[in-house]
Motif scaffolding. Structure first.
Motif, PDB file in Angstrom:
ATOM      1  N   LEU A 118       0.822  -1.209   0.000  1.00  0.00           N
ATOM      2  CA  LEU A 118       0.000   0.000   0.000  1.00  0.00           C
ATOM      3  C   LEU A 118       0.855   1.257   0.000  1.00  0.00           C
ATOM      4  CD1 LEU A 118      -2.859  -1.028   2.457  1.00  0.00           C
ATOM      5  CD2 LEU A 118      -2.964  -0.899  -0.035  1.00  0.00           C
ATOM      6  N   GLN A 119       1.977   1.216   0.688  1.00  0.00           N
ATOM      7  CA  GLN A 119       2.864   2.378   0.754  1.00  0.00           C
ATOM      8  C   GLN A 119       3.589   2.615  -0.573  1.00  0.00           C
ATOM      9  OE1 GLN A 119       3.056   4.607   3.216  1.00  0.00           O
ATOM     10  NE2 GLN A 119       1.449   3.455   4.245  1.00  0.00           N
ATOM     11  N   SER A 120       3.931   1.525  -1.286  1.00  0.00           N
ATOM     12  CA  SER A 120       4.733   1.694  -2.491  1.00  0.00           C
ATOM     13  C   SER A 120       3.919   1.658  -3.785  1.00  0.00           C
ATOM     14  CB  SER A 120       5.808   0.602  -2.548  1.00  0.00           C
ATOM     15  OG  SER A 120       5.183  -0.670  -2.654  1.00  0.00           O
ATOM     16  N   ALA A 121       2.627   1.327  -3.710  1.00  0.00           N
ATOM     17  CA  ALA A 121       1.808   1.196  -4.915  1.00  0.00           C
ATOM     18  C   ALA A 121       1.533   2.553  -5.548  1.00  0.00           C
ATOM     19  CB  ALA A 121       0.485   0.504  -4.575  1.00  0.00           C
ATOM     20  N   SER A 122       1.372   2.522  -6.868  1.00  0.00           N
ATOM     21  CA  SER A 122       1.030   3.755  -7.584  1.00  0.00           C
ATOM     22  C   SER A 122      -0.454   4.044  -7.391  1.00  0.00           C
ATOM     23  CB  SER A 122       1.335   3.596  -9.073  1.00  0.00           C
ATOM     24  OG  SER A 122       0.408   2.689  -9.658  1.00  0.00           O
ATOM     25  N   ILE A 123      -0.867   5.234  -7.767  1.00  0.00           N
ATOM     26  CA  ILE A 123      -2.271   5.612  -7.644  1.00  0.00           C
ATOM     27  C   ILE A 123      -3.137   4.703  -8.508  1.00  0.00           C
ATOM     28  CG2 ILE A 123      -3.943   7.427  -8.185  1.00  0.00           C
ATOM     29  CD1 ILE A 123      -1.933   9.447  -7.160  1.00  0.00           C
ATOM     30  N   ASP A 124      -2.648   4.360  -9.718  1.00  0.00           N
ATOM     31  CA  ASP A 124      -3.411   3.463 -10.593  1.00  0.00           C
ATOM     32  C   ASP A 124      -3.595   2.090  -9.960  1.00  0.00           C
ATOM     33  OD1 ASP A 124      -3.738   5.408 -12.532  1.00  0.00           O
ATOM     34  OD2 ASP A 124      -1.939   4.794 -13.650  1.00  0.00           O
ATOM     35  N   GLU A 125      -2.554   1.562  -9.327  1.00  0.00           N
ATOM     36  CA  GLU A 125      -2.647   0.257  -8.667  1.00  0.00           C
ATOM     37  C   GLU A 125      -3.618   0.321  -7.478  1.00  0.00           C
ATOM     38  OE1 GLU A 125       1.739  -1.728  -9.346  1.00  0.00           O
ATOM     39  OE2 GLU A 125       1.552  -0.116  -7.885  1.00  0.00           O
ATOM     40  N   SER A 176      -7.189   0.525  -8.794  1.00  0.00           N
ATOM     41  CA  SER A 176      -7.613  -0.795  -9.264  1.00  0.00           C
ATOM     42  C   SER A 176      -7.991  -1.678  -8.073  1.00  0.00           C
ATOM     43  CB  SER A 176      -6.488  -1.442 -10.075  1.00  0.00           C
ATOM     44  OG  SER A 176      -6.834  -2.751 -10.439  1.00  0.00           O
ATOM     45  N   LEU A 177      -7.174  -1.631  -7.037  1.00  0.00           N
ATOM     46  CA  LEU A 177      -7.475  -2.399  -5.823  1.00  0.00           C
ATOM     47  C   LEU A 177      -8.783  -1.921  -5.199  1.00  0.00           C
ATOM     48  CD1 LEU A 177      -6.574  -4.503  -3.719  1.00  0.00           C
ATOM     49  CD2 LEU A 177      -5.324  -2.663  -2.571  1.00  0.00           C
ATOM     50  N   HIS A 178      -8.980  -0.611  -5.172  1.00  0.00           N
ATOM     51  CA  HIS A 178     -10.207  -0.022  -4.635  1.00  0.00           C
ATOM     52  C   HIS A 178     -11.431  -0.526  -5.404  1.00  0.00           C
ATOM     53  CE1 HIS A 178     -13.189   2.947  -3.430  1.00  0.00           C
ATOM     54  NE2 HIS A 178     -13.321   3.285  -4.696  1.00  0.00           N
ATOM     55  N   GLU A 179     -11.338  -0.536  -6.746  1.00  0.00           N
ATOM     56  CA  GLU A 179     -12.454  -1.000  -7.563  1.00  0.00           C
ATOM     57  C   GLU A 179     -12.744  -2.475  -7.323  1.00  0.00           C
ATOM     58  OE1 GLU A 179     -11.122   0.200 -11.461  1.00  0.00           O
ATOM     59  OE2 GLU A 179     -12.295   2.058 -11.351  1.00  0.00           O
ATOM     60  N   GLN A 180     -11.692  -3.280  -7.169  1.00  0.00           N
ATOM     61  CA  GLN A 180     -11.879  -4.707  -6.902  1.00  0.00           C
ATOM     62  C   GLN A 180     -12.564  -4.918  -5.557  1.00  0.00           C
ATOM     63  OE1 GLN A 180      -8.087  -6.665  -7.165  1.00  0.00           O
ATOM     64  NE2 GLN A 180      -7.744  -6.045  -9.286  1.00  0.00           N
TER      65      GLN A 180
END
Length: 120
Positions: free
Chosen positions: A16-23, A26-30
C-alpha cells in the motif's frame, strides 16, 4: 494473530505504501465490486430467511415498516397541550416534552424554576 497473518499484513502495508495511484485505484475498484456482490448475497440470504419466517416482502424495509412489526399501524396519540409559557412572549409555549426550547433554558439560567413558567 498468528505469524502468518502478521507477515501478510506487513506485506500489505508495504504494498500500500509503495503502490502507484493506478494500482491503488484498481485495488479499490476490486474491493468495492466484491463488497457490493457479497452484501447483495448476504441481503438476499437474510430476506429469504425473513420470508421463511413469515414476513412479507414489504416488511423488509421497502415501505418503512420494520421486520419486527410488519404491516402494523401506529396507534393514535392524543394531542399534547402546552404546559409552560414564556413570560416575555406568551405566544411561545412548550409541552414539557422533548428538548427544552431556548427560552426555557434562558429562564432557568436566569434563576427561575420550571414551576414559574407553568400556564395558569
Amino acid at each position: 494473530m498468528g505469524k502468518l497473518h502478521a507477515g501478510v499484513r506487513l506485506m500489505e502495508s508495504a504494498f500500500l505504501q509503495s503502490a502507484s495511484i493506478d494500482e491503488l485505484w484498481s485495488l479499490h475498484e476490486q474491493v468495492t465490486s466484491t463488497l457490493v456482490r457479497r452484501i447483495a448475497e448476504e441481503k438476499a440470504k437474510l430476506e429469504e430467511r425473513l420470508r421463511r419466517l413469515g414476513y412479507s416482502g414489504s416488511a423488509i424495509g421497502r415501505t418503512g415498516s420494520s421486520a419486527i412489526s410488519p404491516n402494523r399501524t401506529r396507534r393514535p396519540y392524543p394531542k399534547v397541550l402546552p404546559k409552560y409559557q414564556n413570560p416575555r412572549n406568551p405566544s411561545e409555549r412548550w409541552s414539557g416534552r422533548g428538548k427544552q426550547p431556548y427560552w426555557v433554558r434562558a429562564q432557568l439560567k436566569a434563576g427561575k424554576k420550571l414551576e414559574h413558567l407553568l400556564i395558569a
